[in-house]
Design a protein around this motif. Structure first.
Motif, PDB file in Angstrom:
ATOM      1  N   GLU A   1      15.370 -13.818 -47.181  1.00 46.64           N
ATOM      2  CA  GLU A   1      15.917 -13.280 -45.826  1.00 46.64           C
ATOM      3  C   GLU A   1      16.765 -12.249 -46.340  1.00 46.64           C
ATOM      4  O   GLU A   1      17.864 -11.829 -45.362  1.00 46.64           O
ATOM      5  N   ASP A   2      17.524 -12.010 -47.539  1.00 43.38           N
ATOM      6  CA  ASP A   2      18.370 -11.024 -47.735  1.00 43.38           C
ATOM      7  C   ASP A   2      17.773  -9.483 -47.411  1.00 43.38           C
ATOM      8  O   ASP A   2      18.834  -9.043 -47.210  1.00 43.38           O
ATOM      9  N   HIS A   3      16.951  -9.197 -47.536  1.00 42.50           N
ATOM     10  CA  HIS A   3      16.408  -7.932 -46.862  1.00 42.50           C
ATOM     11  C   HIS A   3      15.292  -8.021 -45.704  1.00 42.50           C
ATOM     12  O   HIS A   3      14.466  -7.500 -45.863  1.00 42.50           O
ATOM     13  N   TYR A   4      15.853  -8.613 -44.789  1.00 40.96           N
ATOM     14  CA  TYR A   4      14.823  -9.025 -43.783  1.00 40.96           C
ATOM     15  C   TYR A   4      14.607  -7.649 -42.765  1.00 40.96           C
ATOM     16  O   TYR A   4      13.776  -7.487 -42.021  1.00 40.96           O
TER      17      TYR A   4
ATOM     18  N   VAL B   1      12.605  -4.695 -33.496  1.00 38.54           N
ATOM     19  CA  VAL B   1      12.967  -3.584 -34.410  1.00 38.54           C
ATOM     20  C   VAL B   1      14.437  -3.761 -34.725  1.00 38.54           C
ATOM     21  O   VAL B   1      14.940  -2.743 -35.453  1.00 38.54           O
ATOM     22  N   ARG B   2      15.124  -4.701 -34.250  1.00 40.05           N
ATOM     23  CA  ARG B   2      16.577  -4.814 -34.472  1.00 40.05           C
ATOM     24  C   ARG B   2      16.769  -6.126 -35.189  1.00 40.05           C
ATOM     25  O   ARG B   2      18.007  -6.734 -35.322  1.00 40.05           O
ATOM     26  N   ILE B   3      15.800  -6.924 -35.629  1.00 42.64           N
ATOM     27  CA  ILE B   3      16.011  -8.225 -36.240  1.00 42.64           C
ATOM     28  C   ILE B   3      16.928  -8.152 -37.543  1.00 42.64           C
ATOM     29  O   ILE B   3      16.457  -7.365 -38.216  1.00 42.64           O
ATOM     30  N   ASN B   4      17.398  -9.393 -37.786  1.00 42.26           N
ATOM     31  CA  ASN B   4      18.131  -9.485 -39.470  1.00 42.26           C
ATOM     32  C   ASN B   4      17.588 -10.689 -39.782  1.00 42.26           C
ATOM     33  O   ASN B   4      18.010 -10.768 -40.959  1.00 42.26           O
ATOM     34  N   SER B   5      16.951 -11.484 -39.257  1.00 39.68           N
ATOM     35  CA  SER B   5      16.592 -12.890 -39.676  1.00 39.68           C
ATOM     36  C   SER B   5      15.381 -13.280 -39.300  1.00 39.68           C
ATOM     37  O   SER B   5      14.760 -12.924 -37.923  1.00 39.68           O
TER      38      SER B   5
ATOM     39  N   VAL C   1      13.321 -13.429 -35.255  1.00 38.37           N
ATOM     40  CA  VAL C   1      11.842 -13.179 -34.835  1.00 38.37           C
ATOM     41  C   VAL C   1      11.541 -14.267 -34.093  1.00 38.37           C
ATOM     42  O   VAL C   1      10.664 -14.200 -33.070  1.00 38.37           O
ATOM     43  N   GLU C   2      11.692 -15.541 -34.559  1.00 38.13           N
ATOM     44  CA  GLU C   2      11.433 -16.892 -33.780  1.00 38.13           C
ATOM     45  C   GLU C   2      11.755 -16.723 -32.187  1.00 38.13           C
ATOM     46  O   GLU C   2      11.125 -17.239 -31.374  1.00 38.13           O
ATOM     47  N   ARG C   3      12.879 -16.428 -32.170  1.00 37.76           N
ATOM     48  CA  ARG C   3      13.726 -16.573 -30.940  1.00 37.76           C
ATOM     49  C   ARG C   3      13.119 -15.601 -29.915  1.00 37.76           C
ATOM     50  O   ARG C   3      12.794 -15.848 -28.767  1.00 37.76           O
ATOM     51  N   ILE C   4      12.752 -14.477 -30.415  1.00 39.20           N
ATOM     52  CA  ILE C   4      12.195 -13.389 -29.542  1.00 39.20           C
ATOM     53  C   ILE C   4      10.716 -13.394 -29.422  1.00 39.20           C
ATOM     54  O   ILE C   4      10.342 -13.409 -28.074  1.00 39.20           O
ATOM     55  N   ILE C   5      10.033 -13.769 -30.169  1.00 39.16           N
ATOM     56  CA  ILE C   5       8.555 -14.261 -29.940  1.00 39.16           C
ATOM     57  C   ILE C   5       8.336 -15.473 -29.050  1.00 39.16           C
ATOM     58  O   ILE C   5       7.494 -15.391 -28.387  1.00 39.16           O
ATOM     59  N   HIS C   6       9.089 -16.196 -29.253  1.00 37.56           N
ATOM     60  CA  HIS C   6       8.718 -17.673 -28.472  1.00 37.56           C
ATOM     61  C   HIS C   6       9.095 -17.313 -27.141  1.00 37.56           C
ATOM     62  O   HIS C   6       8.531 -17.584 -26.127  1.00 37.56           O
ATOM     63  N   SER C   7      10.390 -16.506 -26.798  1.00 38.74           N
ATOM     64  CA  SER C   7      10.614 -16.228 -25.576  1.00 38.74           C
ATOM     65  C   SER C   7       9.629 -15.221 -24.753  1.00 38.74           C
ATOM     66  O   SER C   7       9.408 -15.465 -23.679  1.00 38.74           O
TER      67      SER C   7
END
Length: 382
Positions: free
Chosen positions: A310-313, A338-342, A346-352
């Motif tokens: 996740e260094d270059h996520y 398109v503003r994710i960093n980790s 992604v998990e939080r946004i998609i599950h929501s």
């Protein structure tokens, strides 16, 4: 395609599209030999991608000879020489499409790569070439990691890998019929032609008439010829194959966030081999639902974290946008992704989004166009 078709992206295409072959991002031959270890990130791959071809670029034949050994040692299924990239950072140094202007050097490069493959197949080792021992250790560690994590074949057979060339119609004018005859002197396994000159970069329409003229020459030999440029569907691929005489086509931009584009490739081949001109309906595929797209984007995110950490996520941002750029009603989710960093983002946004279908249903007129706006433009797609 530099900056796009990395190992996680190619793995998704292998899992959900099964294209006949995939190519890595193009990788500098000198960097493979003596540059930062970070360059080996470009040569990560998983068994789902096979057959997977390593694409390399540069301008010094002696480094292509050495790079061929690295490609073989890493267990790739083929080696492709990029003689088509139009980027100034590549062409101004004599690599990529600039090699079209110096056919003798181009042929020396192909010959060096072919000799490197032969010598490796005959038992020559990286140690014999004087490669740094720590670098050799890293290469072999990559093979062990792929075996341990992904269950790849533990045996890398010392065999002759096919050497191919990807190129363009010319430098600043169309010279493809003369150019392919120069290339054919070295008998590459495949010549892939993008239907523009270097000077055009990606402007205007690809010239498939020029590709057809080259195909007429190449088809008289044992070399395969692939066409490339502006293919947006399997139906278009079928029409180009049928009308130009190429053996196949390469699909690039149309596959961004769209790995299922390849799903009906077997039907395409069956119809063409039977002499039947496919219709749009013959090759139309049922498009994934928004939920399926979201879950596919999430799986891509997991694979990225597993392969690259996740260094270059931020590399994932464009892919997330592309998955949600093919249908309406995704603007809010897309704008967040398109503003994710980790991976956690992604998990939080998609599950929501999956749990809140009403919010996800909000109309987003123009989402298709937004997915292609400047935020996702590439400086170099080679």
């Amino acid at each position: 395609m530099d900056g796009v078709t990395d190992a996680p992206c190619r793995t998704m295409h292998g899992l959900y599209g099964r294209p006949d072959v995939v190519l890595t991002e193009f990788t500098n031959v000198e960097g493979l030999w003596r540059g930062s270890d970070r360059i080996f990130r470009d040569f990560l791959y998983t068994p789902a991608e096979r057959p997977v071809v390593a694409q390399i670029f540069g301008y010094r034949p002696e480094y292509f000879y050495k790079a061929a050994h690295v490609v073989c040692e890493l267990g790739f299924d083929g080696l492709d020489i990029n003689m088509g990239c139009p980027a100034k950072t590549v062409a101004n140094k004599g690599g990529g499409a600039a090699l079209i202007r110096v056919p003798e050097t181009a042929k020396e490069i192909i010959s060096a790569a072919q000799q490197g493959v032969r010598d490796w197949a005959n038992g020559q080792k990286l140690e014999d070439l004087g490669m740094d021992l720590e670098r050799i250790k890293r290469i072999r560690q990559m093979n062990e990691e792929r075996l341990g994590v992904w269950g790849d074949d533990p045996q890398i057979e010392r065999c002759l890998l096919p050497v191919s060339v990807k190129t363009r119609l010319g430098y600043d004018s169309i010279v493809i019929t003369d150019w392919v005859q120069e290339l054919l002197e070295l008998e590459p396994a495949v010549i892939s032609i993008h239907g523009r000159t270097l000077a055009q970069h990606y402007k205007g329409e690809a010239n498939w008439d020029a590709i057809a003229a080259a195909a007429e020459i190449v088809r008289k030999t044992d070399t395969l010829i692939f066409g490339n440029g502006d293919i947006s569907s399997l139906y278009e691929a079928a029409q180009r194959i049928r009308t130009t005489g190429v053996h196949g086509v390469l699909i690039g931009r149309a596959s961004f966030g769209n790995p299922w584009i390849f799903r009906k490739r077997d039907r395409l081949k069956k119809l063409l081999n039977a002499g039947i001109n496919p219709t749009v309906e013959d090759l139309a595929d049922e498009m994934p639902s928004r939920e399926e797209r979201l879950l596919m984007a999430l799986e891509h995110a997991y694979i990225h974290a597993k392969l690259k950490g996740e260094d270059h996520y931020v590399e994932m941002r464009k892919h997330m946008g592309w998955y949600l750029g093919h249908f309406h009603g995704a603007k809010q989710v897309r704008n967040a992704l398109v503003r994710i960093n980790s991976l956690a983002d992604v998990e939080r946004i998609i599950h929501s989004a999956l749990d809140n279908s009403e919010a996800f249903e909000e109309a987003a007129e123009g989402a298709m166009d937004e997915a292609r706006d400047s935020e996702f433009d590439l400086n170099c797609v080679c």
